[in-house]
Enzyme design. Structure first.
Site, PDB file in Angstrom:
ATOM      1  N   TYR A  60      16.476   0.350  -0.937  1.00  0.00           N
ATOM      2  CA  TYR A  60      16.167  -0.631   0.118  1.00  0.00           C
ATOM      3  C   TYR A  60      17.228  -0.658   1.211  1.00  0.00           C
ATOM      4  CZ  TYR A  60      11.908  -1.933  -2.089  1.00  0.00           C
ATOM      5  OH  TYR A  60      10.629  -1.857  -2.565  1.00  0.00           O
ATOM      6  N   ARG A  63      16.157   1.971   3.562  1.00  0.00           N
ATOM      7  CA  ARG A  63      14.990   1.524   4.351  1.00  0.00           C
ATOM      8  C   ARG A  63      15.432   0.513   5.406  1.00  0.00           C
ATOM      9  NH1 ARG A  63      10.382   0.394   0.951  1.00  0.00           N
ATOM     10  NH2 ARG A  63       9.380  -0.200   2.915  1.00  0.00           N
ATOM     11  N   GLN A  95       1.784  -6.301   5.439  1.00  0.00           N
ATOM     12  CA  GLN A  95       2.315  -5.835   4.160  1.00  0.00           C
ATOM     13  C   GLN A  95       3.670  -5.188   4.393  1.00  0.00           C
ATOM     14  OE1 GLN A  95      -0.969  -3.849   1.550  1.00  0.00           O
ATOM     15  NE2 GLN A  95      -1.541  -3.478   3.671  1.00  0.00           N
ATOM     16  N   ASN A  96       4.016  -4.961   5.657  1.00  0.00           N
ATOM     17  CA  ASN A  96       5.244  -4.247   5.986  1.00  0.00           C
ATOM     18  C   ASN A  96       6.458  -5.161   5.848  1.00  0.00           C
ATOM     19  OD1 ASN A  96       3.568  -2.145   6.595  1.00  0.00           O
ATOM     20  ND2 ASN A  96       3.635  -2.462   8.818  1.00  0.00           N
ATOM     21  N   ASP A  98       9.393  -4.201   7.457  1.00  0.00           N
ATOM     22  CA  ASP A  98      10.259  -3.999   8.633  1.00  0.00           C
ATOM     23  C   ASP A  98      10.024  -5.164   9.607  1.00  0.00           C
ATOM     24  OD1 ASP A  98       7.748  -1.679   9.405  1.00  0.00           O
ATOM     25  OD2 ASP A  98       8.103  -3.454  10.630  1.00  0.00           O
ATOM     26  N   HIS A 113       4.681  -9.169   1.595  1.00  0.00           N
ATOM     27  CA  HIS A 113       5.429  -8.386   0.593  1.00  0.00           C
ATOM     28  C   HIS A 113       6.930  -8.495   0.796  1.00  0.00           C
ATOM     29  CE1 HIS A 113       1.688  -5.668  -0.196  1.00  0.00           C
ATOM     30  NE2 HIS A 113       1.606  -6.843  -0.793  1.00  0.00           N
ATOM     31  N   GLY A 182      -3.936   0.507   9.540  1.00  0.00           N
ATOM     32  CA  GLY A 182      -2.918   1.369   8.949  1.00  0.00           C
ATOM     33  C   GLY A 182      -2.542   1.066   7.519  1.00  0.00           C
ATOM     34  N   THR A 183      -3.536   0.853   6.673  1.00  0.00           N
ATOM     35  CA  THR A 183      -3.215   0.646   5.251  1.00  0.00           C
ATOM     36  C   THR A 183      -4.265   1.370   4.419  1.00  0.00           C
ATOM     37  OG1 THR A 183      -2.940  -0.999   3.478  1.00  0.00           O
ATOM     38  CG2 THR A 183      -4.395  -1.608   5.305  1.00  0.00           C
ATOM     39  N   ALA A 226      -2.899   3.993  15.528  1.00  0.00           N
ATOM     40  CA  ALA A 226      -2.765   2.615  16.019  1.00  0.00           C
ATOM     41  C   ALA A 226      -2.106   2.570  17.391  1.00  0.00           C
ATOM     42  CB  ALA A 226      -1.947   1.810  15.016  1.00  0.00           C
TER      43      ALA A 226
HETATM   44  C1  BV8 Z   1       0.070  -8.959  -7.762  1.00  0.00           C
HETATM   45  C2  BV8 Z   1       7.191  -3.756  -1.458  1.00  0.00           C
HETATM   46  C3  BV8 Z   1      -0.705 -10.826  -9.012  1.00  0.00           C
HETATM   47  C4  BV8 Z   1       7.836  -3.665  -0.129  1.00  0.00           C
HETATM   48  C5  BV8 Z   1       4.931  -3.331  -2.169  1.00  0.00           C
HETATM   49  C6  BV8 Z   1      -5.031  -2.374 -11.222  1.00  0.00           C
HETATM   50  C7  BV8 Z   1      -6.068  -2.762 -10.390  1.00  0.00           C
HETATM   51  C8  BV8 Z   1      -5.837  -3.679  -9.357  1.00  0.00           C
HETATM   52  C9  BV8 Z   1      -4.568  -4.203  -9.151  1.00  0.00           C
HETATM   53  C10 BV8 Z   1      -3.547  -3.796  -9.963  1.00  0.00           C
HETATM   54  C11 BV8 Z   1      -3.760  -2.898 -10.999  1.00  0.00           C
HETATM   55  N1  BV8 Z   1      -2.585  -2.704 -11.641  1.00  0.00           N
HETATM   56  C12 BV8 Z   1      -1.623  -3.447 -11.025  1.00  0.00           C
HETATM   57  C13 BV8 Z   1      -2.213  -4.124 -10.027  1.00  0.00           C
HETATM   58  C14 BV8 Z   1      -1.581  -5.069  -9.119  1.00  0.00           C
HETATM   59  C15 BV8 Z   1      -0.680  -4.324  -8.146  1.00  0.00           C
HETATM   60  C16 BV8 Z   1      -1.408  -3.209  -7.442  1.00  0.00           C
HETATM   61  O1  BV8 Z   1      -2.156  -3.444  -6.506  1.00  0.00           O
HETATM   62  N2  BV8 Z   1      -1.174  -1.966  -7.901  1.00  0.00           N
HETATM   63  C17 BV8 Z   1      -1.871  -0.849  -7.263  1.00  0.00           C
HETATM   64  C18 BV8 Z   1      -0.895   0.339  -7.131  1.00  0.00           C
HETATM   65  C19 BV8 Z   1      -3.093  -0.500  -8.091  1.00  0.00           C
HETATM   66  N3  BV8 Z   1      -0.321  -5.323  -7.152  1.00  0.00           N
HETATM   67  C20 BV8 Z   1       0.740  -6.103  -7.369  1.00  0.00           C
HETATM   68  O2  BV8 Z   1       1.500  -5.988  -8.320  1.00  0.00           O
HETATM   69  C21 BV8 Z   1       0.954  -7.216  -6.352  1.00  0.00           C
HETATM   70  N4  BV8 Z   1       1.095  -8.451  -7.054  1.00  0.00           N
HETATM   71  O3  BV8 Z   1      -1.000  -8.411  -7.885  1.00  0.00           O
HETATM   72  O4  BV8 Z   1       0.387 -10.176  -8.341  1.00  0.00           O
HETATM   73  C22 BV8 Z   1      -1.356 -11.748  -8.039  1.00  0.00           C
HETATM   74  C23 BV8 Z   1      -2.492 -11.309  -7.353  1.00  0.00           C
HETATM   75  C24 BV8 Z   1      -3.104 -12.192  -6.469  1.00  0.00           C
HETATM   76  C25 BV8 Z   1      -2.570 -13.467  -6.255  1.00  0.00           C
HETATM   77  C26 BV8 Z   1      -1.419 -13.845  -6.952  1.00  0.00           C
HETATM   78  C27 BV8 Z   1      -0.811 -12.982  -7.838  1.00  0.00           C
HETATM   79  C28 BV8 Z   1       2.222  -6.975  -5.548  1.00  0.00           C
HETATM   80  C29 BV8 Z   1       1.997  -5.827  -4.589  1.00  0.00           C
HETATM   81  C30 BV8 Z   1       3.229  -5.683  -3.673  1.00  0.00           C
HETATM   82  C31 BV8 Z   1       3.994  -4.490  -4.105  1.00  0.00           C
HETATM   83  N5  BV8 Z   1       5.055  -4.216  -3.120  1.00  0.00           N
HETATM   84  N6  BV8 Z   1       5.935  -3.045  -1.389  1.00  0.00           N
HETATM   85  C32 BV8 Z   1       8.127  -2.257   0.220  1.00  0.00           C
HETATM   86  O5  BV8 Z   1       8.745  -1.537  -0.585  1.00  0.00           O
HETATM   87  O6  BV8 Z   1       7.743  -1.884   1.347  1.00  0.00           O
HETATM   88  S1  BV8 Z   1       3.464  -2.531  -1.926  1.00  0.00           S
HETATM   89  C33 BV8 Z   1       3.647  -1.282  -0.791  1.00  0.00           C
HETATM   90  O7  BV8 Z   1       2.347  -0.687  -0.654  1.00  0.00           O
HETATM   91  C34 BV8 Z   1       4.003  -1.790   0.591  1.00  0.00           C
HETATM   92  O8  BV8 Z   1       4.127  -3.182   0.682  1.00  0.00           O
HETATM   93  C35 BV8 Z   1       2.823  -1.360   1.426  1.00  0.00           C
HETATM   94  O9  BV8 Z   1       2.579  -2.227   2.426  1.00  0.00           O
HETATM   95  C36 BV8 Z   1       1.757  -1.374   0.410  1.00  0.00           C
HETATM   96  C37 BV8 Z   1       0.493  -0.707   0.787  1.00  0.00           C
HETATM   97  O10 BV8 Z   1       0.808   0.572   1.316  1.00  0.00           O
HETATM   98  P1  BV8 Z   1       0.210   0.880   2.776  1.00  0.00           P
HETATM   99  O11 BV8 Z   1       0.823  -0.059   3.747  1.00  0.00           O
HETATM  100  O12 BV8 Z   1      -1.270   0.899   2.694  1.00  0.00           O
HETATM  101  O13 BV8 Z   1       0.790   2.331   3.054  1.00  0.00           O
HETATM  102  P2  BV8 Z   1       0.140   3.693   2.577  1.00  0.00           P
HETATM  103  O14 BV8 Z   1       1.173   4.773   2.724  1.00  0.00           O
HETATM  104  O15 BV8 Z   1      -0.540   3.509   1.255  1.00  0.00           O
HETATM  105  O16 BV8 Z   1      -1.017   3.941   3.651  1.00  0.00           O
HETATM  106  C38 BV8 Z   1      -0.634   4.163   4.990  1.00  0.00           C
HETATM  107  C39 BV8 Z   1      -1.906   4.191   5.808  1.00  0.00           C
HETATM  108  O17 BV8 Z   1      -1.547   4.312   7.179  1.00  0.00           O
HETATM  109  C40 BV8 Z   1      -2.806   5.352   5.464  1.00  0.00           C
HETATM  110  O18 BV8 Z   1      -4.115   4.864   5.305  1.00  0.00           O
HETATM  111  C41 BV8 Z   1      -2.742   6.248   6.704  1.00  0.00           C
HETATM  112  O19 BV8 Z   1      -3.975   6.857   6.984  1.00  0.00           O
HETATM  113  C42 BV8 Z   1      -2.418   5.243   7.771  1.00  0.00           C
HETATM  114  N7  BV8 Z   1      -1.737   5.779   8.944  1.00  0.00           N
HETATM  115  C43 BV8 Z   1      -0.872   6.827   9.006  1.00  0.00           C
HETATM  116  N8  BV8 Z   1      -0.471   6.995  10.300  1.00  0.00           N
HETATM  117  C44 BV8 Z   1      -1.079   6.027  11.046  1.00  0.00           C
HETATM  118  C45 BV8 Z   1      -1.879   5.253  10.193  1.00  0.00           C
HETATM  119  N9  BV8 Z   1      -2.620   4.220  10.630  1.00  0.00           N
HETATM  120  C46 BV8 Z   1      -2.575   3.955  11.947  1.00  0.00           C
HETATM  121  N10 BV8 Z   1      -1.835   4.649  12.839  1.00  0.00           N
HETATM  122  C47 BV8 Z   1      -1.079   5.686  12.428  1.00  0.00           C
HETATM  123  N11 BV8 Z   1      -0.338   6.375  13.326  1.00  0.00           N
END
Ligand code: BV8
Ligand code: ZN
Length: 237
Positions: A60, A63, A95-96, A98, A113, A182-183, A226
């Site tokens: 971190y 980052r 979700q970011n 930054d 987040h 972008g997610t 974006a």
């Molecule tokens: C929770 C920390 C309970 C900060 C992060 C099974 C099924 C369902 C759920 C779960 C499961 N097993 C576990 C879970 C829950 C789990 C989860 O979802 N796991 C996933 C992997 C299956 N979730 C949790 O644990 C969450 N907590 O559920 O608690 C609860 C629920 C509800 C209510 C109360 C309690 C906690 C999740 C938070 C985890 N921390 N990050 C950090 O380090 O940054 S998550 C991490 O991933 C970041 O926060 C990030 O924001 C997030 C998502 O990633 P994205 O932002 O989508 O980034 P990614 O690279 O994936 O995608 C980028 C996108 O940008 C792409 O689509 C690409 O095409 C696009 N892109 C690229 N270039 C551009 C663009 N778009 C536009 N313009 C461009 N130029």
């Protein structure tokens, strides 16, 4: 394609790592992304923190440094401009972790987040998160809370509850238009927000270069970057 926004619309925007990609900050799931170098379990879970806090702070801190060197891009400015036009009919949840949205002028903003620019006590002792932009070179540089707990990144790890979910649900319930930018739609509960919006009859639009995992839930998909698309996406009336 342009998105019409009328005087009766209330807009909820959710952003992910993709909106910061054109600012030079890596996304998570691209092959050269943040997780490429690390296993999530090693840097973004409570177990990782208790097992190896030095590795978590190293991840971190790097980052934090990258975010401090990055600049907001036209996508961040476009959302700040939309907020200036809509006022309290606009809400931005990111979700970011930054601070590029803030630095572009966004104020009606929530980091579900957590934030790189803050640290908090590792214990649930009640102390609030503190502003902290230190790039820690080693664990013994990391300060402690008045209760004796070590400072940890103010980041929501996997398995921890996202921040201000009640406020998010209230804002989604009021929205007539949800824009998701972008997610990949791979992290919950953020990936469910579009389904909550559909239940209230809101229009749902996704903007990104590739369809997200939850693409079928969107009424419109706008393909593109974006920074290129957002500045001319809205047609206010
Ligand atoms: C929770 C920390 C309970 C900060 C992060 C099974 C099924 C369902 C759920 C779960 C499961 N097993 C576990 C879970 C829950 C789990 C989860 O979802 N796991 C996933 C992997 C299956 N979730 C949790 O644990 C969450 N907590 O559920 O608690 C609860 C629920 C509800 C209510 C109360 C309690 C906690 C999740 C938070 C985890 N921390 N990050 C950090 O380090 O940054 S998550 C991490 O991933 C970041 O926060 C990030 O924001 C997030 C998502 O990633 P994205 O932002 O989508 O980034 P990614 O690279 O994936 O995608 C980028 C996108 O940008 C792409 O689509 C690409 O095409 C696009 N892109 C690229 N270039 C551009 C663009 N778009 C536009 N313009 C461009 N130029
Ligand atoms: Zn404490």
């Amino acid at each position: 394609m342009q998105i019409p926004v009328t005087s009766s619309d209330r807009v909820f925007v959710l952003t992910g790592a993709g909106i910061s990609a054109e600012s030079g900050l890596p996304t998570f799931r691209a092959e050269d992304g943040l997780w490429a170098g690390h296993r999530v379990e090693d840097v973004c879970t409570p177990e990782a923190w208790s097992r190896n806090p030095a590795l978590v702070w190293n991840f971190y801190s790097r980052r934090r440094a990258a975010a401090q060197d990055a600049q907001p891009n036209p996508a961040h400015f476009a959302l700040a401009e939309l907020e200036a036009q809509l006022g309290d009919r606009f809400f931005l949840c990111t979700q970011n972790v930054d601070d590029l949205h803030e630095r572009a002028g966004s104020m009606r903003l929530l980091h579900m987040h957590g934030e790189l620019a803050r640290s908090r006590c590792e214990r649930e002792c009640g102390q609030s998160p503190v502003e902290d932009c230190t790039i820690y070179a080693s664990l013994d540089e990391v300060g402690h809370c008045v209760c004796g707990g070590r400072l940890r990144p103010h980041i929501v790890f996997f398995g921890e509850t996202p921040l201000e979910m009640d406020r998010i649900q209230q804002e989604i319930a009021k929205a007539t238009l949800m824009l998701v930018v972008g997610t990949s739609g791979s992290v919950y509960p953020a990936a469910n927000f579009v389904h909550w919006a559909r239940r209230t009859g809101a229009r749902t639009v996704y903007l990104g270069p590739e369809p997200p995992l939850n693409a079928s839930a969107f009424t419109h998909i706008v393909e593109g970057k974006a920074g290129e698309m957002l500045p001319r996406l809205f047609q206010l009336s």
